[in-house]
Design an enzyme around this catalytic site. Structure first.
Site, mmCIF file in Angstrom:
data_model
loop_
_atom_site.group_PDB
_atom_site.id
_atom_site.type_symbol
_atom_site.label_atom_id
_atom_site.label_comp_id
_atom_site.label_asym_id
_atom_site.label_seq_id
_atom_site.Cartn_x
_atom_site.Cartn_y
_atom_site.Cartn_z
ATOM 1 N N ASP A 166 -11.513 9.919 -3.319
ATOM 2 C CA ASP A 166 -12.742 10.717 -3.263
ATOM 3 C C ASP A 166 -12.698 11.848 -4.283
ATOM 4 O O ASP A 166 -13.695 12.529 -4.488
ATOM 5 C CB ASP A 166 -12.895 11.329 -1.871
ATOM 6 C CG ASP A 166 -11.749 12.291 -1.560
ATOM 7 O OD1 ASP A 166 -10.587 11.830 -1.526
ATOM 8 O OD2 ASP A 166 -12.003 13.492 -1.371
ATOM 9 N N ASP A 225 -3.053 12.334 -1.746
ATOM 10 C CA ASP A 225 -3.194 13.767 -1.979
ATOM 11 C C ASP A 225 -3.375 13.972 -3.479
ATOM 12 O O ASP A 225 -2.530 13.543 -4.274
ATOM 13 C CB ASP A 225 -1.925 14.477 -1.496
ATOM 14 C CG ASP A 225 -2.028 15.997 -1.578
ATOM 15 O OD1 ASP A 225 -2.822 16.513 -2.383
ATOM 16 O OD2 ASP A 225 -1.278 16.668 -0.841
ATOM 17 N N GLU A 256 0.854 -1.185 0.000
ATOM 18 C CA GLU A 256 0.000 0.000 0.000
ATOM 19 C C GLU A 256 0.889 1.234 0.000
ATOM 20 O O GLU A 256 1.698 1.436 0.902
ATOM 21 C CB GLU A 256 -0.935 0.036 1.206
ATOM 22 C CG GLU A 256 -1.872 1.242 1.124
ATOM 23 C CD GLU A 256 -2.744 1.465 2.361
ATOM 24 O OE1 GLU A 256 -3.565 2.396 2.316
ATOM 25 O OE2 GLU A 256 -2.584 0.731 3.354
ATOM 26 N N ASP A 296 4.894 4.635 3.952
ATOM 27 C CA ASP A 296 4.614 6.054 4.183
ATOM 28 C C ASP A 296 5.879 6.683 4.749
ATOM 29 O O ASP A 296 6.714 5.987 5.323
ATOM 30 C CB ASP A 296 3.437 6.231 5.149
ATOM 31 C CG ASP A 296 2.702 7.551 4.938
ATOM 32 O OD1 ASP A 296 3.309 8.622 5.174
ATOM 33 O OD2 ASP A 296 1.520 7.529 4.537
#
Length: 217
Positions: A157, A121, A47, A72
């Site tokens: 989204d 982002d 991920e 991350d």
């Protein structure tokens, strides 16, 4: 009151399920994640920009016969996911704290079976196009570390990022492209396994539709 960032950084530095710069394993697991980190030969799922690790841990819960790595750069975020994995005694999940640009330094060609990009982002400014995680620059990186036929998933989204990604993919003509602008009104829900991040729940409560696509390299 939650722990401070310094406390979280100190905590993950001691954890066996986190690899980060300064560790003796950092940069040494390229091509060896299955054998030396997970100690098995199971499929490897990555991920990108895992944040708090909710998706990484969620998938690891559902599929104990696969290995999951959340990547991350934010140590305080990784602390949350690594804590969940540790508390639940999940041995098929790990975290890598590094920049996404360093993928080739940490994964060998064809080492990864699947890549998830969850709610990145969107980088709406034109000057930041190259920083979008579905720009040609990053798609080329993913293709290098994915096995032939490996799958890339995007969950977002953001309508702009979704449309941008489709435009990029149309030029590249990927295999078996699936997409929907409204995941929970489509027949593609099963591909996302019913896992909801904190941000996704918030978006849905606000009436924002979730976009999803997947393709094979």
């Amino acid at each position: 009151m939650g722990r401070s960032k310094l406390e979280k950084f100190a905590a993950i530095a001691e954890r066996e399920n986190v690899v980060e710069p300064g560790d003796e394993l950092y940069g040494q697991l390229k091509g060896k994640w299955r054998q030396e980190f997970f100690e098995n030969g199971n499929p490897l799922v990555l991920e990108i920009g895992c944040g708090r690790g909710e998706y990484t841990v969620g998938m690891a819960r559902l599929f104990p016969d696969k290995n999951y790595i959340g990547l991350d750069i934010k140590g305080a975020r990784i602390w949350k996911g690594s804590t969940m994995a540790q508390e639940e005694d999940l041995h098929n999940v790990g975290f890598l704290r590094t920049f996404i640009e360093n993928l080739e330094d940490n994964f060998a060609e064809g080492e990864v079976d699947e890549i998830w990009v969850t709610f990145p982002d969107p980088r709406p400014r034109d000057r930041d196009i190259k920083r979008r995680l579905t720009s040609p620059r990053f798609l080329d990186l993913y293709a290098k570390i994915l096995k032939p036929g490996g799958i890339v998933h995007l969950k977002t989204d953001n309508q702009m990022l979704f449309e941008y990604t489709l435009e990029v993919l149309q030029e590249r003509q990927p295999k078996e492209l699936l997409s929907t602008a409204d995941l929970y009104q489509s027949d593609l829900q099963e591909h996302t396994m019913g896992i909801f991040t904190t941000y996704e729940k918030r978006y849905l409560e606000e009436g924002i539709t979730i976009k999803y696509l997947q393709f094979k390299v």
